[in-house]
Design an enzyme around this catalytic site. Structure first.
Site, PDB file in Angstrom:
ATOM      1  CB  THR A 244      -0.890   0.005   1.257  1.00  0.00           C
ATOM      2  OG1 THR A 244      -1.815  -1.070   1.172  1.00  0.00           O
ATOM      3  CG2 THR A 244      -1.661   1.315   1.399  1.00  0.00           C
ATOM      4  NE  ARG A 272      -9.679  -6.281   2.922  1.00  0.00           N
ATOM      5  CZ  ARG A 272      -8.587  -5.539   3.003  1.00  0.00           C
ATOM      6  NH1 ARG A 272      -8.152  -4.909   1.933  1.00  0.00           N
ATOM      7  NH2 ARG A 272      -7.926  -5.439   4.142  1.00  0.00           N
ATOM      8  N   GLY A 274     -10.674  -2.396   2.483  1.00  0.00           N
ATOM      9  CA  GLY A 274      -9.837  -2.244   3.660  1.00  0.00           C
ATOM     10  C   GLY A 274      -9.863  -0.828   4.203  1.00  0.00           C
ATOM     11  CG  ASP A 275      -6.341   0.577   6.283  1.00  0.00           C
ATOM     12  OD1 ASP A 275      -6.101  -0.359   5.504  1.00  0.00           O
ATOM     13  OD2 ASP A 275      -5.454   1.334   6.713  1.00  0.00           O
ATOM     14  CB  THR A 295       0.705   0.722   4.959  1.00  0.00           C
ATOM     15  OG1 THR A 295       0.950  -0.552   4.353  1.00  0.00           O
ATOM     16  CG2 THR A 295       1.929   1.114   5.769  1.00  0.00           C
ATOM     17  N   GLY A 296      -1.174  -1.618   6.418  1.00  0.00           N
ATOM     18  CA  GLY A 296      -1.153  -2.806   7.274  1.00  0.00           C
ATOM     19  C   GLY A 296      -2.391  -3.649   7.080  1.00  0.00           C
ATOM     20  N   GLY A 298      -5.851  -4.063   7.093  1.00  0.00           N
ATOM     21  CA  GLY A 298      -6.892  -3.050   7.020  1.00  0.00           C
ATOM     22  C   GLY A 298      -8.043  -3.212   7.988  1.00  0.00           C
TER      23      GLY A 298
END
Length: 384
Positions: A244, A272, A274-275, A295-296, A298
């Site tokens: 990301t 899906r 994510g964050d 980043t990680g 989410g």
């Protein structure tokens, strides 16, 4: 009443059918991407604080990384920073000079793109958009070209951007035909009364705003295809930096901005999100507190409202940017079952990039032109 435009581009190609085209028609035209890199000497081996640009006007480190376990800023007087994802660390003894150069050059190009905006007196919002666009166009990162595959072998991309001066924001989620999702997110912010558009509606909006659609095979790279095949075979995916990308900036008017873009997770369920496109989770900017891009994993960053919580700790608890980011990334989120990192910048130019993951790719630029890139674990140790 304006008719709604539905764009369903057809993939036309004379290239041979991909051997795994049974998974999705969109990959029937996919071809193997061959990246040719010229071997060059290592970038000075990388000092503890990261590798510094040796171009004219550049200088030595703005600040060495703080010792592990301490909430201290990475650097001061920073005007722009970028990240290329958190995850498994790149190791010096396993990384070729060509690969090291490719990653550092990618981060540098993004920083230089944003720097040109800031040097010309442009806004922090434009600077982060330009920096992220460069990373979206780089197949090394999981955003735009080189995005990972979903479980049904497609690509669904997310992005968001936020302006600290008035807290306006824009985001897109699950787009399939937008070459640069961060620009689509910027258009949502500037041209609509909304914050987040998703799916076909977001693709249609981007096209209506003049962004030329691309077919799914534009995003294809052999590396990401191989990662999908390994994931479906339940094999561990090495070099699993989440990929990301994001940027934070501070302009001459002391306005902050943040932006984030991603292809998501390898083998994720179709649909899906994510964050990265969620304001307050993957992206947040408020002049009185912080500009942050995460980043990680989410789902954990959404549940922990990661970037908004950093801002809240600064606003309501009086914490400085490094202490707030440390508390969220190192102390809180791992308890929810996930890891990752964040780049955080306050209005004074204080910068921090804590991460609980093994590694994180980052770079930053100071007001006097010092440029630092960090890709190895010893340049940016976890847990601080």
């Amino acid at each position: 009443m304006r008719a709604r435009i539905r764009l369903r581009p057809r993939v036309r190609s004379l290239r041979p059918v991909h051997p795994a085209a049974w998974l999705t028609p969109a990959l029937a035209a996919a071809t193997t991407l061959a990246v040719v890199l010229v071997a060059v000497p290592r970038d000075g081996g990388g000092p503890p604080g990261g590798t510094h640009d040796n171009s004219p006007g550049s200088a030595a480190a703005a600040a060495a990384p703080a010792p592990a376990g301490k909430a201290e800023p990475d650097a001061r007087d920073v005007v722009l920073a970028v990240h290329g994802g958190a995850g498994t660390a790149l190791k010096r003894d396993e990384t070729s000079p060509e690969k090291e150069k490719a990653y550092r050059d990618g981060l540098r190009r993004a920083l230089r793109a944003g720097q040109r905006v800031l040097d010309a007196g442009g806004s922090s919002t434009k600077a982060v958009e330009k920096a992220v666009r460069v990373l979206e166009d780089d197949p090394l990162f999981n955003a735009g070209k080189g995005a990972v595959f979903t479980a049904d072998a497609g690509h669904e991309l997310d992005a968001s951007i936020m302006r600290g001066s008035d807290m306006k924001a824009g985001a897109v989620a699950g787009v399939k035909h937008v070459r640069n999702p961060i620009t689509a997110a910027r258009l949502v912010m500037d041209e609509t009364k909304h914050v987040l558009l998703a799916g076909q509606g977001a693709d249609d909006f981007a096209a209506q705003q003049g962004l030329k659609p691309v077919t799914q095979d534009y995003f294809y790279t052999q590396r990401r295809w191989d990662e999908l095949m390994k994931a479906k075979g339940k094999q561990p995916v090495k070099d699993a930096t989440k990929g990301t990308v994001g940027a934070v900036a501070l302009d001459r008017k002391k306005d902050l901005a943040a932006a984030t873009s991603t292809g998501g997770l390898t083998n994720k369920m179709a649909g899906r999100i994510g964050d990265s496109p969620v304001i307050g989770a993957g992206t947040y900017a408020k002049n009185s507190t912080v500009a942050a891009s995460a980043t990680g994993q989410g789902e954990v960053f959404i549940r922990g409202a990661a970037t908004a919580t950093i801002s809240d700790l600064m606003e309501f608890k009086g914490k400085d940017v490094a202490s707030a980011a440390y508390q969220v990334l190192i102390e809180r989120l791992p308890k929810l079952g996930g890891d990752g990192g964040v780049i955080a910048l306050d209005r004074a130019g204080t910068f921090d990039a804590p991460h609980s993951s093994e590694g994180m790719l980052t770079g930053y630029l100071t007001r006097d032109g010092q440029l630092v890139t960090r890709i190895f674990q010893d340049e940016s140790p976890p847990g601080r």
